[in-house]
Design an enzyme around this catalytic site. Structure first.
Site, PDB file in Angstrom:
ATOM      1  N   GLU A  84       0.818  -1.231   0.000  1.00 37.07           N
ATOM      2  CA  GLU A  84       0.000   0.000   0.000  1.00 37.07           C
ATOM      3  C   GLU A  84       0.849   1.278   0.000  1.00 37.07           C
ATOM      4  O   GLU A  84       0.318   2.377  -0.116  1.00 37.07           O
ATOM      5  CB  GLU A  84      -0.963   0.002   1.182  1.00 37.07           C
ATOM      6  CG  GLU A  84      -0.269   0.099   2.512  1.00 37.07           C
ATOM      7  CD  GLU A  84      -1.244   0.099   3.687  1.00 37.07           C
ATOM      8  OE1 GLU A  84      -2.267   0.792   3.620  1.00 37.07           O
ATOM      9  OE2 GLU A  84      -0.962  -0.608   4.662  1.00 37.07           O
TER      10      GLU A  84
ATOM     11  N   GLY B  67       3.233   1.727  -2.250  1.00 34.05           N
ATOM     12  CA  GLY B  67       3.617   1.990  -3.629  1.00 34.05           C
ATOM     13  C   GLY B  67       4.911   1.328  -4.050  1.00 34.05           C
ATOM     14  O   GLY B  67       5.231   0.223  -3.599  1.00 34.05           O
TER      15      GLY B  67
ATOM     16  N   ASP C  35       2.506  -9.443  -9.222  1.00 37.71           N
ATOM     17  CA  ASP C  35       2.584  -9.981 -10.589  1.00 37.71           C
ATOM     18  C   ASP C  35       1.738  -9.137 -11.536  1.00 37.71           C
ATOM     19  O   ASP C  35       2.091  -8.940 -12.702  1.00 37.71           O
ATOM     20  CB  ASP C  35       2.071 -11.429 -10.616  1.00 37.71           C
ATOM     21  CG  ASP C  35       2.725 -12.261  -9.538  1.00 37.71           C
ATOM     22  OD1 ASP C  35       3.959 -12.281  -9.493  1.00 37.71           O
ATOM     23  OD2 ASP C  35       1.999 -12.858  -8.723  1.00 37.71           O
TER      24      ASP C  35
HETATM   25  P1  AMP Z   1       2.162 -11.949  -5.456  1.00 39.77           P
HETATM   26  O1  AMP Z   1       2.060 -11.108  -6.678  1.00 39.77           O
HETATM   27  O2  AMP Z   1       3.512 -11.895  -4.831  1.00 39.77           O
HETATM   28  O3  AMP Z   1       1.033 -11.734  -4.503  1.00 39.77           O
HETATM   29  O4  AMP Z   1       2.052 -13.475  -5.980  1.00 39.77           O
HETATM   30  C1  AMP Z   1       1.024 -14.336  -5.632  1.00 39.77           C
HETATM   31  C2  AMP Z   1       1.072 -15.600  -6.477  1.00 39.77           C
HETATM   32  O5  AMP Z   1       2.359 -16.226  -6.361  1.00 39.77           O
HETATM   33  C3  AMP Z   1       0.049 -16.615  -6.014  1.00 39.77           C
HETATM   34  O6  AMP Z   1      -1.003 -16.690  -6.935  1.00 39.77           O
HETATM   35  C4  AMP Z   1       0.824 -17.935  -5.891  1.00 39.77           C
HETATM   36  O7  AMP Z   1       0.257 -18.996  -6.593  1.00 39.77           O
HETATM   37  C5  AMP Z   1       2.207 -17.621  -6.431  1.00 39.77           C
HETATM   38  N1  AMP Z   1       3.265 -18.226  -5.609  1.00 39.77           N
HETATM   39  C6  AMP Z   1       3.291 -18.376  -4.250  1.00 39.77           C
HETATM   40  N2  AMP Z   1       4.435 -18.979  -3.860  1.00 39.77           N
HETATM   41  C7  AMP Z   1       5.174 -19.192  -4.975  1.00 39.77           C
HETATM   42  C8  AMP Z   1       6.459 -19.763  -5.224  1.00 39.77           C
HETATM   43  N3  AMP Z   1       7.239 -20.227  -4.234  1.00 39.77           N
HETATM   44  N4  AMP Z   1       6.899 -19.789  -6.507  1.00 39.77           N
HETATM   45  C9  AMP Z   1       6.130 -19.305  -7.500  1.00 39.77           C
HETATM   46  N5  AMP Z   1       4.912 -18.771  -7.350  1.00 39.77           N
HETATM   47  C10 AMP Z   1       4.424 -18.704  -6.105  1.00 39.77           C
END
Ligand code: AMP
Length: 304
Positions: A204, A206, A234
């Site tokens: 939050e 940024g 992501d």
């Molecule tokens: P974020 O953008 O950091 O919130 O990423 C969340 C996504 O990362 C979730 O949808 C998970 O499925 C994925 N994720 C969680 N742990 C891992 C990992 N160790 N390696 C790759 N992807 C992951």
């Protein structure tokens, strides 16, 4: 220009103070490619198991994402379970089941190998490296990672970080990676590994973008309702890279604009669980929010 992305396509079980989603669609590559698809063509490299429903693949295809690099192999799909408390900035991982990820051997379709933009989303750094080695001459390579890989495969990860132009990671991960509490010093150390830019995601608060001689700060869009921060990072990266690939403008001004597009996309994603908000997002909404972002951060210069 099109982007090739390697990352996870997953089932997520997520708990936030506002609800729970069980075995919902998730994964770093899923969020990234959906977000980037609002700006450019995306080619996905990932693996799922026999249990992965065809309707999720149809959704990706409906976003015009090239899924010819999405392998389906015997076994179960990668599964991540996490929880967020009232501080929605950091996920607590409850369980990570790698499943088919352990057997995955990425083999890029011929059409992917000329990609100009490559994003190595959060996944095993050995797999990131295998993909990197198959793309011939990318104009821009960026990568993400997370605490799980920083602690389990630090050497492989360092090798990847040496080969990319832009590193995009969370604040906590920047500290973990370097063992340095001060973010500015941590940023300097990561840039010293060989990348040109570091983008630090701060929930939050940024984003901060560092080069060896500049810092750019962007706030997060102030929202009244945040339901599920999963995938925000992501989705940010997808908007950021998607916009860069769309314009091809890698000037400082172009990259700063891409940071705002990334922030806009992340702000939509957190408004609902899984990819639900992305599924009903319209490009006009993106433009409208970009304009409010501009007024949010616009202020008059001083006259000397
Ligand atoms: P974020 O953008 O950091 O919130 O990423 C969340 C996504 O990362 C979730 O949808 C998970 O499925 C994925 N994720 C969680 N742990 C891992 C990992 N160790 N390696 C790759 N992807 C992951």
């Amino acid at each position: 220009m099109s982007i090739v992305v390697v990352g996870t396509v997953a089932f997520d079980t997520v708990e936030t103070p506002f609800g729970k989603g069980e075995n919902v669609l998730g994964g770093s590559a899923t969020y990234f490619s959906t977000s980037a698809s609002f700006f450019t063509d995306v080619s996905l490299v990932a693996v799922v198991g026999e249990d992965f429903p065809e309707e999720h693949v149809s959704f990706l295809k409906s976003r015009n994402i090239d899924t010819s690099g999405l392998q389906r192999i015997p076994g179960k799909t990668f599964h991540w379970s996490g929880r967020y408390g009232y501080d929605l900035n950091e996920a607590q991982t409850l369980d990570t089941q790698l499943n088919v990820l352990m057997e995955f051997q990425p083999d890029l379709p011929e059409s992917y190998r000329d990609a100009e933009y490559l994003f190595l989303a959060n996944i095993d750094p050995d797999l990131q490296m295998q993909v990197l080695e198959q793309v011939k001459a990318p104009k821009l390579i960026a990568c993400d990672t997370m605490n799980f890989w920083i602690s389990s495969k630090p050497d492989s990860l360092k090798k990847v970080l040496q080969k990319v132009d832009i590193v995009v990671i969370n604040e906590g991960e920047a500290r973990q990676l370097t063992g340095e509490a001060n973010l500015i010093k941590a940023a300097r150390q990561i840039i010293a590994l060989g990348c040109k830019r570091l983008v630090v995601k701060r929930g939050e608060y940024g984003v901060l973008m560092f080069t060896s001689d500049s810092v750019f700060a962007a706030p997060a869009y102030p929202l009244e309702e945040v339901f599920d921060p999963t995938g925000a990072g992501d989705t940010f990266a997808g908007g950021f890279m998607g916009y860069l690939a769309n314009t091809g403008d890698l000037s400082e001004a172009g990259i700063r604009q891409a940071i705002i597009f990334g922030s806009v996309m992340a702000s939509f994603n957190v408004e609902d669980f899984s990819l639900n908000r992305m599924k009903r997002l319209d490009y006009r909404e993106i433009e409208t929010r970009y304009k409010s972002f501009k007024s949010l951060t616009n202020f008059r210069d001083i006259v000397i």
